[in-house]
Scaffold this motif. Sequence first.
Motif, short mmCIF file in Angstrom:
data_model
loop_
_atom_site.label_atom_id
_atom_site.label_comp_id
_atom_site.label_asym_id
_atom_site.label_seq_id
_atom_site.Cartn_x
_atom_site.Cartn_y
_atom_site.Cartn_z
N LEU A 31 4.60 65.72 4.24
CA LEU A 31 5.02 65.04 3.02
C LEU A 31 3.81 64.67 2.18
CD1 LEU A 31 7.13 63.65 1.23
CD2 LEU A 31 6.96 61.64 2.73
N LEU A 32 2.78 64.12 2.81
CA LEU A 32 1.58 63.73 2.06
C LEU A 32 0.82 64.95 1.55
CD1 LEU A 32 0.11 60.66 3.99
CD2 LEU A 32 1.24 60.71 1.77
N GLU A 33 0.89 66.05 2.26
CA GLU A 33 0.23 67.27 1.77
C GLU A 33 0.93 67.78 0.51
OE1 GLU A 33 0.32 69.85 5.12
OE2 GLU A 33 -1.57 69.08 5.96
N ARG A 34 2.25 67.61 0.45
CA ARG A 34 3.00 68.04 -0.74
C ARG A 34 2.81 67.05 -1.89
NH1 ARG A 34 7.15 68.67 3.07
NH2 ARG A 34 8.22 66.86 2.20
N GLU A 35 2.76 65.76 -1.55
CA GLU A 35 2.69 64.71 -2.57
C GLU A 35 1.57 63.73 -2.21
OE1 GLU A 35 6.56 62.92 -2.97
OE2 GLU A 35 7.57 64.81 -2.51
N PRO A 36 0.30 64.14 -2.35
CA PRO A 36 -0.82 63.33 -1.88
C PRO A 36 -0.98 61.99 -2.58
CG PRO A 36 -1.59 65.18 -3.20
CD PRO A 36 -0.14 65.41 -2.95
N ASP A 37 -0.45 61.85 -3.79
CA ASP A 37 -0.62 60.59 -4.53
C ASP A 37 0.55 59.64 -4.38
OD1 ASP A 37 -3.11 61.39 -5.54
OD2 ASP A 37 -2.17 62.48 -7.18
N SER A 38 1.53 60.02 -3.58
CA SER A 38 2.71 59.16 -3.43
C SER A 38 2.52 58.20 -2.26
CB SER A 38 3.96 60.02 -3.19
OG SER A 38 3.83 60.76 -1.99
N ASP A 39 3.26 57.09 -2.30
CA ASP A 39 3.21 56.13 -1.21
C ASP A 39 4.04 56.62 -0.04
OD1 ASP A 39 1.56 54.19 -2.35
OD2 ASP A 39 3.22 53.32 -3.48
N LEU A 40 3.49 56.49 1.15
CA LEU A 40 4.22 56.87 2.35
C LEU A 40 4.89 55.61 2.91
CD1 LEU A 40 5.00 58.99 4.46
CD2 LEU A 40 2.93 58.36 5.72
N THR A 41 6.18 55.53 2.77
CA THR A 41 6.94 54.40 3.30
C THR A 41 7.72 54.85 4.53
OG1 THR A 41 8.88 54.92 1.94
CG2 THR A 41 7.20 53.48 0.96
#
Length: 228
Positions: A31-41
């Motif tokens: 998920l972070l690789e796809r959306e590196p600037d998003s918050d991981l909740t």
Amino acid sequence: MAQSATGTAPRGRGRPPRLSREQIIEAAVELLEREPDSDLTIKRAAEAAGAAPMALYRYFPDRDTLLQAVADRVLSRIQPITLTGDTWQEQVRHWMRTSRERLRPHSRLLPYMASTQQPVGVRALAKLAEVLRPLGLSDEDLALAVLLISSTTIGYASYETRRSPAEQVVAELKEGLSVRPENEREILAPLLPRLPVAFARLYDTVLDQTVAAIEALATADSTAGAER
């Protein structure tokens, strides 16, 4: 109960597959690789793993624990680095440049990488110690040199990913400087146009200073050894 071809008991009809800690971590990393600037909740990680948020709390009591596990996984994957260069100075610079490039896409995880309590970076630290061992540093100074290289690299990557673009920094400083006393404007105004180039040169300067600090440690240890 009948066994499946793989030797495991077949899952009951309608029963959801058992969620594992590994599956959660892998889903969060992807998920972070796809959306590196998003918050991981917890909620978003659960959605990525195809599970209910409450299922994640069996393995991770809070978001920080999840992020630490994800950071440790990413950190273990970006190491080790194959060093290039004929001298230890070149190898240290290569390690720091490559590490910086590998760390930058993981801005959300950098604070957790810096504070990890897991030995995920042992291979990288051992490689640095191996490169520096011929300098004849004392064990204390060798530990300091390895720590200097690794902490400087992570610290700079963290700073760089949080810093505004150079042009935005210049614009904001110009606006702030407009209401400052004349003597401050006279001192700083000529420097502002030079900031983008200074930012571009900054990491090379950090590398030079890091290498110089290790060279100073080696010289001091050599001198102390000769006097004993």
